[in-house]
Design an enzyme around this catalytic site. Structure first.
Site, PDB file in Angstrom:
ATOM      1  CE  LYS A 137      -1.197  -4.488   3.242  1.00 35.05           C
ATOM      2  NZ  LYS A 137      -1.529  -5.820   2.843  1.00 35.05           N
ATOM      3  CB  SER A 151      -0.844   0.000   1.272  1.00 29.52           C
ATOM      4  OG  SER A 151      -1.504   1.155   1.438  1.00 29.52           O
ATOM      5  CE1 TYR A 185      -3.557  -3.034   5.698  1.00 31.90           C
ATOM      6  CE2 TYR A 185      -3.098  -0.538   5.127  1.00 31.90           C
ATOM      7  CZ  TYR A 185      -3.456  -2.128   4.702  1.00 31.90           C
ATOM      8  OH  TYR A 185      -3.651  -2.041   3.438  1.00 31.90           O
TER       9      TYR A 185
HETATM   10  P1  NAD Z   1     -10.993  -7.230   1.366  1.00 29.10           P
HETATM   11  O1  NAD Z   1     -11.159  -7.231   2.853  1.00 29.10           O
HETATM   12  O2  NAD Z   1     -12.085  -6.904   0.441  1.00 29.10           O
HETATM   13  O3  NAD Z   1     -10.288  -8.655   0.862  1.00 29.10           O
HETATM   14  C1  NAD Z   1      -9.327  -9.322   1.681  1.00 29.10           C
HETATM   15  C2  NAD Z   1     -10.059 -10.718   1.699  1.00 29.10           C
HETATM   16  O4  NAD Z   1      -9.044 -11.692   2.444  1.00 29.10           O
HETATM   17  C3  NAD Z   1     -11.402 -10.952   2.312  1.00 29.10           C
HETATM   18  O5  NAD Z   1     -11.991 -11.888   1.380  1.00 29.10           O
HETATM   19  C4  NAD Z   1     -11.134 -11.697   3.554  1.00 29.10           C
HETATM   20  O6  NAD Z   1     -12.242 -12.542   3.623  1.00 29.10           O
HETATM   21  C5  NAD Z   1      -9.812 -12.589   3.223  1.00 29.10           C
HETATM   22  N1  NAD Z   1      -9.093 -12.746   4.330  1.00 29.10           N
HETATM   23  C6  NAD Z   1      -8.692 -11.968   5.467  1.00 29.10           C
HETATM   24  N2  NAD Z   1      -7.796 -12.444   6.279  1.00 29.10           N
HETATM   25  C7  NAD Z   1      -7.862 -13.944   5.704  1.00 29.10           C
HETATM   26  C8  NAD Z   1      -7.128 -15.313   6.139  1.00 29.10           C
HETATM   27  N3  NAD Z   1      -6.174 -15.160   7.398  1.00 29.10           N
HETATM   28  N4  NAD Z   1      -7.005 -16.307   5.425  1.00 29.10           N
HETATM   29  C9  NAD Z   1      -7.867 -16.245   4.309  1.00 29.10           C
HETATM   30  N5  NAD Z   1      -8.597 -15.099   4.013  1.00 29.10           N
HETATM   31  C10 NAD Z   1      -8.672 -13.964   4.515  1.00 29.10           C
HETATM   32  O7  NAD Z   1      -9.723  -6.219   1.131  1.00 29.10           O
HETATM   33  P2  NAD Z   1      -9.136  -5.732  -0.281  1.00 29.10           P
HETATM   34  O8  NAD Z   1      -9.758  -4.184  -0.447  1.00 29.10           O
HETATM   35  O9  NAD Z   1      -9.630  -6.287  -1.473  1.00 29.10           O
HETATM   36  O10 NAD Z   1      -7.810  -5.695   0.023  1.00 29.10           O
HETATM   37  C11 NAD Z   1      -6.993  -6.720  -0.362  1.00 29.10           C
HETATM   38  C12 NAD Z   1      -5.465  -6.589  -0.108  1.00 29.10           C
HETATM   39  O11 NAD Z   1      -5.048  -5.133  -0.576  1.00 29.10           O
HETATM   40  C13 NAD Z   1      -5.118  -6.420   1.519  1.00 29.10           C
HETATM   41  O12 NAD Z   1      -4.002  -7.082   1.634  1.00 29.10           O
HETATM   42  C14 NAD Z   1      -5.090  -4.975   1.620  1.00 29.10           C
HETATM   43  O13 NAD Z   1      -4.367  -4.424   2.693  1.00 29.10           O
HETATM   44  C15 NAD Z   1      -4.422  -4.383   0.498  1.00 29.10           C
HETATM   45  N6  NAD Z   1      -4.759  -2.998   0.129  1.00 29.10           N
HETATM   46  C16 NAD Z   1      -6.027  -2.751  -0.055  1.00 29.10           C
HETATM   47  C17 NAD Z   1      -6.469  -1.189  -0.352  1.00 29.10           C
HETATM   48  C18 NAD Z   1      -7.595  -0.561  -0.313  1.00 29.10           C
HETATM   49  O14 NAD Z   1      -7.952   0.477  -0.555  1.00 29.10           O
HETATM   50  N7  NAD Z   1      -8.607  -1.810  -0.673  1.00 29.10           N
HETATM   51  C19 NAD Z   1      -5.124  -0.380  -0.589  1.00 29.10           C
HETATM   52  C20 NAD Z   1      -3.845  -0.741  -0.299  1.00 29.10           C
HETATM   53  C21 NAD Z   1      -3.624  -1.967  -0.092  1.00 29.10           C
END
Ligand code: NAD
Ligand code: UDP
Length: 343
Positions: A152, A124, A148
């Site tokens: 990362k 991120s 958080y």
């Molecule tokens: P999200 O919460 O929609 O998706 C994450 C998924 O991982 C969910 O379906 C959840 O059920 C699953 N999950 C969580 N912990 C788990 C575990 N231990 N085992 C199995 N499944 C697990 O989030 P997103 O927005 O799709 O983000 C995906 C990744 O991208 C994350 O790592 C997040 O930190 C990173 N990210 C997101 C953003 C954003 O703005 N959405 C920005 C930067 C980075």
């Protein structure tokens, strides 16, 4: 290729699974559904005419993941699974350090055991903290300001160290800026639980009448209109960036670790977003200016050059398309996945 996608029923994961299936890859999703809904699998099938294999499991569960790795021979892994709320990470650091770090440790341990050559990690822009200048290039130093962001950073350092020690493993850490939008079918999108923290889902919920008005967190920043500036990127562009990263590592097996920004390179203010959205829906979004949100920064946008040069990837969709697709997703699924109008 056979790709393991952890967190593949989540917001970014589901869009990436669609792009991988359309690209001709086979996909195995592992998700514990802690922040997603299994109906996503049906939606993916409607969009692509293909159904990915799905295993409900916690990526931190070594034994269970060992079973998964022994059943499939993966060519690559895209690791989305994790916890992502900044505020919650301050209150529950134990949960965040465990879920976000142990999961990657389990995967790399099993990659080594089963000869899986590459991993793409979800990082991120938050790892840059408050940059002194913009646009941000990948060589800026880590300045994480919350647990958080530190998870990362630690993941990136872990992947750097392990890819040096195990030259048969390559990793790319993709540093996302602000993903918004949804698949243009309106079948998959972001489904926040409770009141959204992020700007776009908040705006769409105000527009549909679920929330009364938007609070704009500060109009006294040193930006063109005083409101915070971010690099918003369409989630489908972001998803395509993952396909490009997987292909890059397939063709460059001598890579150890790379960090790459995924952004558009354009900064929009909160008011820019509000006005762009108003244009799409043809009416005003009620808002009030409130105090700054603790921990927010004035401006953050990417220099996306490295992604273009290395991965031959660049964002294609403009702000109008991001707003249109966010709105379509919202009106087709006013209550999210659980009770949507689509089925
Ligand atoms: P999200 O919460 O929609 O998706 C994450 C998924 O991982 C969910 O379906 C959840 O059920 C699953 N999950 C969580 N912990 C788990 C575990 N231990 N085992 C199995 N499944 C697990 O989030 P997103 O927005 O799709 O983000 C995906 C990744 O991208 C994350 O790592 C997040 O930190 C990173 N990210 C997101 C953003 C954003 O703005 N959405 C920005 C930067 C980075
Ligand atoms: N923002 C806002 N009101 C909201 C949510 C967000 O004014 O209800 C602003 C926030 O201060 C920042 C921008 O919108 O300037 C993007 O915030 P978001 O939480 O979506 O992403 P962040 O960049 O903080 O990860």
């Amino acid at each position: 290729m056979q790709i393991l996608v952890t967190g593949g029923t989540g917001y970014i994961g589901s869009h990436t699974v669609v792009e991988l299936l359309n690209h001709g890859d086979d996909v195995v999703i592992v998700d514990n559904l802690s922040n997603s809904h299994p109906i996503v699998l049906e939606r993916i099938e409607i969009i692509t005419d293909k159904r990915p294999d799905f295993i409900k499991a916690d990526v931190c569960n070594f034994e269970k993941m060992n079973e998964v790795f022994s059943k499939y021979q993966f060519d690559s892994i895209i690791h989305f699974a994790g916890s992502k709320a900044v505020g919650e990470s301050v209150e529950k650091p134990l949960l965040y350090y465990r879920n976000n770090i142990e999961s990657t440790w389990v995967l790399v341990e099993l990659m080594e055991k089963y000869n899986v050559p590459s991993i793409i990690f979800s990082s991120s822009a938050t790892v840059y903290g408050q940059p002194d200048i913009n646009p941000i290039t990948e060589d800026f130093s880590y300045q994480c300001t919350n647990p958080y962001g530190r998870t990362k950073m630690i993941n990136e350092l872990f992947l750097k160290d392990t890819t040096v020690a195990y030259p048969n493993i390559s990793a790319i850490s993709l540093r996302y800026f602000n993903p918004i939008g949804a698949h243009e079918s309106g079948l998959i999108g972001e489904d926040p639980q409770g009141i959204p923290n992020n700007l776009m889902p908040y705006i769409t919920q105000v527009a549909i009448g679920k929330l009364e008005k938007l609070s704009i967190f500060g109009d006294d920043y040193d930006t063109h209109d005083g409101t915070g500036v971010r690099d918003y990127i369409h989630v489908v562009d972001l998803a395509k960036g993952h396909v490009a990263a997987v292909n890059y590592l397939q063709e460059h097996k001598d890579t150890s670790f790379l960090a790459v920004n995924l952004g558009t390179g354009i900064g929009y203010s909160v008011l820019d977003i509000v006005h762009a959205f108003e244009k799409i829906i043809g009416r005003e979004i009620p808002y009030q200016i409130t105090d700054r949100r603790l921990g927010d920064i004035a401006t953050c946008y990417a220099n996306p050059k490295k992604a273009k040069e290395l991965l031959n990837w660049e964002a294609k969709f403009d702000l109008e398309k991001m707003c249109e697709d966010s709105w379509r997703w919202q009106i087709k699924n006013p209550k999210g996945y659980v009770r949507s109008n689509v089925f």
